[in-house]
Scaffold this motif. Structure first.
Motif, PDB file in Angstrom:
ATOM      1  N   PRO A 163       0.818  -1.230   0.000  1.00 45.16           N
ATOM      2  CA  PRO A 163       0.000   0.000   0.000  1.00 45.16           C
ATOM      3  C   PRO A 163       0.848   1.275   0.000  1.00 45.16           C
ATOM      4  O   PRO A 163       0.516   2.241  -0.673  1.00 45.16           O
ATOM      5  CB  PRO A 163      -0.793  -0.104   1.304  1.00 45.16           C
ATOM      6  CG  PRO A 163      -0.773  -1.537   1.670  1.00 45.16           C
ATOM      7  CD  PRO A 163       0.508  -2.098   1.134  1.00 45.16           C
ATOM      8  N   LYS A 164       1.938   1.237   0.751  1.00 51.32           N
ATOM      9  CA  LYS A 164       2.852   2.388   0.789  1.00 51.32           C
ATOM     10  C   LYS A 164       3.404   2.669  -0.596  1.00 51.32           C
ATOM     11  O   LYS A 164       3.504   3.802  -1.034  1.00 51.32           O
ATOM     12  CB  LYS A 164       4.057   2.068   1.694  1.00 51.32           C
ATOM     13  CG  LYS A 164       3.916   2.513   3.111  1.00 51.32           C
ATOM     14  CD  LYS A 164       5.273   2.734   3.758  1.00 51.32           C
ATOM     15  CE  LYS A 164       6.082   1.462   3.953  1.00 51.32           C
ATOM     16  NZ  LYS A 164       7.261   1.683   4.830  1.00 51.32           N
ATOM     17  N   LEU A 165       3.806   1.578  -1.280  1.00 51.56           N
ATOM     18  CA  LEU A 165       4.411   1.718  -2.602  1.00 51.56           C
ATOM     19  C   LEU A 165       3.391   2.285  -3.591  1.00 51.56           C
ATOM     20  O   LEU A 165       3.714   3.153  -4.400  1.00 51.56           O
ATOM     21  CB  LEU A 165       4.927   0.361  -3.112  1.00 51.56           C
ATOM     22  CG  LEU A 165       6.009  -0.314  -2.263  1.00 51.56           C
ATOM     23  CD1 LEU A 165       6.312  -1.713  -2.804  1.00 51.56           C
ATOM     24  CD2 LEU A 165       7.285   0.504  -2.215  1.00 51.56           C
ATOM     25  N   VAL A 166       2.168   1.786  -3.505  1.00 53.53           N
ATOM     26  CA  VAL A 166       1.135   2.255  -4.438  1.00 53.53           C
ATOM     27  C   VAL A 166       0.842   3.735  -4.208  1.00 53.53           C
ATOM     28  O   VAL A 166       0.751   4.512  -5.159  1.00 53.53           O
ATOM     29  CB  VAL A 166      -0.167   1.423  -4.322  1.00 53.53           C
ATOM     30  CG1 VAL A 166      -1.278   2.023  -5.177  1.00 53.53           C
ATOM     31  CG2 VAL A 166       0.084  -0.027  -4.753  1.00 53.53           C
ATOM     32  N   SER A 167       0.753   4.150  -2.946  1.00 49.81           N
ATOM     33  CA  SER A 167       0.432   5.560  -2.731  1.00 49.81           C
ATOM     34  C   SER A 167       1.598   6.449  -3.169  1.00 49.81           C
ATOM     35  O   SER A 167       1.395   7.561  -3.666  1.00 49.81           O
ATOM     36  CB  SER A 167       0.019   5.840  -1.284  1.00 49.81           C
ATOM     37  OG  SER A 167       1.099   5.686  -0.422  1.00 49.81           O
ATOM     38  N   PHE A 168       2.801   5.946  -3.031  1.00 50.17           N
ATOM     39  CA  PHE A 168       3.975   6.684  -3.506  1.00 50.17           C
ATOM     40  C   PHE A 168       3.943   6.826  -5.033  1.00 50.17           C
ATOM     41  O   PHE A 168       4.121   7.917  -5.581  1.00 50.17           O
ATOM     42  CB  PHE A 168       5.239   5.945  -3.072  1.00 50.17           C
ATOM     43  CG  PHE A 168       6.524   6.635  -3.431  1.00 50.17           C
ATOM     44  CD1 PHE A 168       6.959   7.727  -2.704  1.00 50.17           C
ATOM     45  CD2 PHE A 168       7.302   6.168  -4.479  1.00 50.17           C
ATOM     46  CE1 PHE A 168       8.152   8.359  -3.022  1.00 50.17           C
ATOM     47  CE2 PHE A 168       8.500   6.795  -4.807  1.00 50.17           C
ATOM     48  CZ  PHE A 168       8.933   7.899  -4.075  1.00 50.17           C
ATOM     49  N   ALA A 169       3.690   5.721  -5.717  1.00 49.07           N
ATOM     50  CA  ALA A 169       3.647   5.735  -7.180  1.00 49.07           C
ATOM     51  C   ALA A 169       2.512   6.626  -7.681  1.00 49.07           C
ATOM     52  O   ALA A 169       2.660   7.368  -8.657  1.00 49.07           O
ATOM     53  CB  ALA A 169       3.481   4.317  -7.728  1.00 49.07           C
ATOM     54  N   ARG A 170       1.383   6.564  -6.983  1.00 43.93           N
ATOM     55  CA  ARG A 170       0.232   7.366  -7.388  1.00 43.93           C
ATOM     56  C   ARG A 170       0.554   8.849  -7.285  1.00 43.93           C
ATOM     57  O   ARG A 170       0.156   9.649  -8.121  1.00 43.93           O
ATOM     58  CB  ARG A 170      -0.959   7.021  -6.499  1.00 43.93           C
ATOM     59  CG  ARG A 170      -2.296   7.223  -7.184  1.00 43.93           C
ATOM     60  CD  ARG A 170      -3.438   6.985  -6.233  1.00 43.93           C
ATOM     61  NE  ARG A 170      -3.599   5.590  -5.867  1.00 43.93           N
ATOM     62  CZ  ARG A 170      -3.781   5.157  -4.625  1.00 43.93           C
ATOM     63  NH1 ARG A 170      -3.818   5.996  -3.613  1.00 43.93           N
ATOM     64  NH2 ARG A 170      -3.940   3.877  -4.381  1.00 43.93           N
ATOM     65  N   MET A 171       1.302   9.196  -6.252  1.00 48.95           N
ATOM     66  CA  MET A 171       1.656  10.589  -6.054  1.00 48.95           C
ATOM     67  C   MET A 171       2.471  11.119  -7.235  1.00 48.95           C
ATOM     68  O   MET A 171       2.335  12.258  -7.644  1.00 48.95           O
ATOM     69  CB  MET A 171       2.452  10.714  -4.761  1.00 48.95           C
ATOM     70  CG  MET A 171       2.578  12.125  -4.252  1.00 48.95           C
ATOM     71  SD  MET A 171       3.772  12.195  -2.929  1.00 48.95           S
ATOM     72  CE  MET A 171       2.978  11.185  -1.684  1.00 48.95           C
ATOM     73  N   HIS A 172       3.316  10.244  -7.786  1.00 50.64           N
ATOM     74  CA  HIS A 172       4.142  10.686  -8.910  1.00 50.64           C
ATOM     75  C   HIS A 172       3.431  10.615 -10.239  1.00 50.64           C
ATOM     76  O   HIS A 172       3.550  11.498 -11.071  1.00 50.64           O
ATOM     77  CB  HIS A 172       5.419   9.861  -8.987  1.00 50.64           C
ATOM     78  CG  HIS A 172       6.383  10.230  -7.931  1.00 50.64           C
ATOM     79  ND1 HIS A 172       7.195  11.321  -8.037  1.00 50.64           N
ATOM     80  CD2 HIS A 172       6.618   9.698  -6.719  1.00 50.64           C
ATOM     81  CE1 HIS A 172       7.910  11.440  -6.926  1.00 50.64           C
ATOM     82  NE2 HIS A 172       7.575  10.462  -6.113  1.00 50.64           N
ATOM     83  N   LEU A 173       2.718   9.516 -10.443  1.00 51.02           N
ATOM     84  CA  LEU A 173       2.152   9.283 -11.772  1.00 51.02           C
ATOM     85  C   LEU A 173       0.739   9.837 -11.890  1.00 51.02           C
ATOM     86  O   LEU A 173       0.245  10.044 -12.995  1.00 51.02           O
ATOM     87  CB  LEU A 173       2.169   7.779 -12.080  1.00 51.02           C
ATOM     88  CG  LEU A 173       3.581   7.166 -12.088  1.00 51.02           C
ATOM     89  CD1 LEU A 173       3.519   5.649 -12.140  1.00 51.02           C
ATOM     90  CD2 LEU A 173       4.402   7.699 -13.259  1.00 51.02           C
ATOM     91  N   ARG A 174       0.118  10.077 -10.729  1.00 44.30           N
ATOM     92  CA  ARG A 174      -1.240  10.640 -10.701  1.00 44.30           C
ATOM     93  C   ARG A 174      -2.197   9.835 -11.567  1.00 44.30           C
ATOM     94  O   ARG A 174      -2.998  10.395 -12.314  1.00 44.30           O
ATOM     95  CB  ARG A 174      -1.214  12.109 -11.158  1.00 44.30           C
ATOM     96  CG  ARG A 174      -0.388  12.999 -10.240  1.00 44.30           C
ATOM     97  CD  ARG A 174      -1.260  13.868  -9.394  1.00 44.30           C
ATOM     98  NE  ARG A 174      -0.563  14.325  -8.203  1.00 44.30           N
ATOM     99  CZ  ARG A 174      -1.093  15.201  -7.343  1.00 44.30           C
ATOM    100  NH1 ARG A 174      -2.278  15.686  -7.547  1.00 44.30           N
ATOM    101  NH2 ARG A 174      -0.433  15.557  -6.276  1.00 44.30           N
TER     102      ARG A 174
END
Lengths: 62, 204
Positions: free
Chosen positions: B28-39
């Motif tokens: 979940p941490k990784l997904v929220s991090f990736a989402r923040m960058h890739l939107r």
């Protein structure tokens, strides 16, 4: 004389490039007199340091 | 304590299963991090999936010098940058148009350049304690999401991914001076947002 708005610009900019001698001196002078800007300077630094550790100590609720 | 009866193979298998568990718990941490960058949810999921697969494949190359989470995050950062660079080559990476005016900065200061009363920075207390606090990170995440898209993107690339402003300018096709202005706005916004959420949460 430099005001808080310009001081905050330099507080941010110093995380991107080295400030010139002139910029450093003006900022230091302003910070010596302005408590709010000293807090801002600490917070920008804290943000910078916190971000470097992002994902390491940072637990996300499942 | 080493179990002399356990073969090397058993130990490896055990270690592997511990790491697989670890991967699913940090997902979940990784997904929220990736989402923040890739939107973009789908792209973020893909990036994380690839990073997890790479982590499993390369498991043997994990030297154990840094933490395992940090190592996996490092893999994900490269995946995210790869995706962004690929999109740029394909001409699909939207060049950054600066959607914000200087109003944000102006609103925090009076005409004479001093702080407005509502945005005057206050103490956050001991920095080490702040960074260790779960509450701080929840507020931080909420404030990152509240940033305008492009501001968040530039700030993430600079501070979370550790790119230089020069690299960011190349990737997003903006001038360096523009990049500095965006970062200044991002910090002012984050600072104000965090302070609001932080102090309110403390007294709640």
């Amino acid at each position: 004389m430099m005001m808080c708005k310009e001081a905050s610009r330099l507080m941010s900019l110093k995380h991107e490039r080295s400030l010139t001698f002139q910029e450093r001196m003006s900022l230091r002078f302003h910070l010596s007199m302005c408590g709010a800007c000293r807090q801002c300077d600490r917070q920008f630094r804290l943000l910078h340091e916190a971000c470097r550790g992002y994902g390491i100590d940072h637990e996300v609720d499942p | 304590m080493e179990d002399p009866a356990a073969s090397g193979g058993d130990r490896l298998a055990k270690q592997r299963s511990i790491r697989l568990e670890r991967l699913s718990s940090i997902r979940p941490k990784l997904v929220s991090f990736a989402r923040m960058h890739l939107r973009d949810n789908a792209m973020a999921e893909d990036a994380v999936q690839e990073a997890l697969m790479a982590a499993i494949e390369k498991d043997a190359t994990f030297a154990g010098r840094s933490g395992y989470d940090t190592w996996v995050f490092g893999i994900l950062k490269y995946k995210i940058l790869d995706i962004m660079r690929y999109q740029k080559r394909q001409g699909r990476l939207q060049p950054l148009d600066d959607e914000e005016s200087d109003e944000v900065i102006d609103r925090q200061f009076r005409k004479n350049g001093r702080w407005e009363a509502h945005s005057r920075p206050a103490s956050w207390g001991d920095p080490d304690a702040v960074i260790e606090s779960q509450h701080f990170w929840r507020v931080f995440d909420a404030c990152m999401i509240a940033l305008p898209e492009n501001t968040a993107r530039v700030f993430s690339l600079r501070e979370l991914m550790g790119l230089s402003t020069e690299e960011i300018c190349g990737l997003l096709e903006i001038r360096e001076s523009n990049c500095w202005v965006i970062l200044h706005r991002a910090r002012l916004r984050l600072r104000q947002c965090i302070e609001k959420g932080w102090l309110e949460g403390e007294t709640a």
